[in-house]
Design an enzyme around this catalytic site. Structure first.
Site: not given
Length: 204
Positions: A11, A34, A37
């Site tokens: 990802s 992050r 994601h």
């Protein structure tokens, strides 16, 4: 040892490709990646405030095992695994603090005040309750002890923007998301990114 699951790594590769060239500091970008994601929302690129110096200070604090104080259980659940795999930081949920709120208080607000009184030098993470962030900002404005930092990313429509503005006016280490966006998943993503950065620095 990598703390990132292979699916998450894939990802991240896709996110890197879609974002392309950027001027963000590597540590700040690790936090942004992050968040994206966790949310699949690339708008956070223009909303995230996470200066490199602040990120460095927070990672150093986390590496010492500083307590992490969250506003709600969803944030706590989102970071407990990473905390246990890295520096075993205590994770305290303000909402579970058992503090009876006054008639004009929310439970999150009362719990955050109680948690701040016990852990004034902790890392405070607010992903859901703007009242908790407002209460924390009020106490920090009056106090003399600086926390390890404040991650202020509540989500919603009522007092959310105002609470983030109150945080922005304080001279404390902080990470914020502008506007109405944020949430428990965003808060957890930021802390997990910081823990991962701190872990990689200690095991480089």
């Amino acid at each position: 040892m990598s703390l990132i699951h292979p699916i998450a790594q894939e990802s991240f590769r896709i996110i890197d490709h879609e974002i392309g060239d950027h001027s963000l500091d590597p540590a700040t970008y690790a936090i942004l990646r992050r968040i994206i994601h966790s949310t699949a929302d690339f708008e956070f690129k223009d909303l995230l405030y996470a200066p490199a110096a602040t990120v460095a200070a927070m990672t150093q604090a986390l590496a010492t095992g500083v307590p992490i104080v969250t506003d709600v259980r969803m944030v706590t659940v989102g970071i407990q695994t990473m905390a246990s795999r890295t520096f075993a930081n205590p994770v305290i949920t303000a909402l579970d603090y058992g503090q009876a709120p006054a008639p004009d208080q929310t439970r999150a607000e009362a719990g955050m005040i109680a948690a701040w009184q016990q852990y004034p030098q902790g890392l405070f993470v607010i992903g859901n309750a703007p009242t908790a962030l407002m209460a924390l900002c009020d106490r920090l404005r009056q106090g003399s002890v600086l926390p390890a930092g404040v991650i202020g990313v509540p989500v919603g429509f009522v007092n959310v923007v105002e609470s983030k503005a109150a945080l922005a006016n304080l001279a404390v280490p902080q990470i914020r998301v502008s506007g109405r966006k944020g949430g428990s998943a965003v808060a957890a993503a930021i802390v997990n990114a910081l823990l991962d950065l701190a872990w990689q620095e200690g095991h480089a």
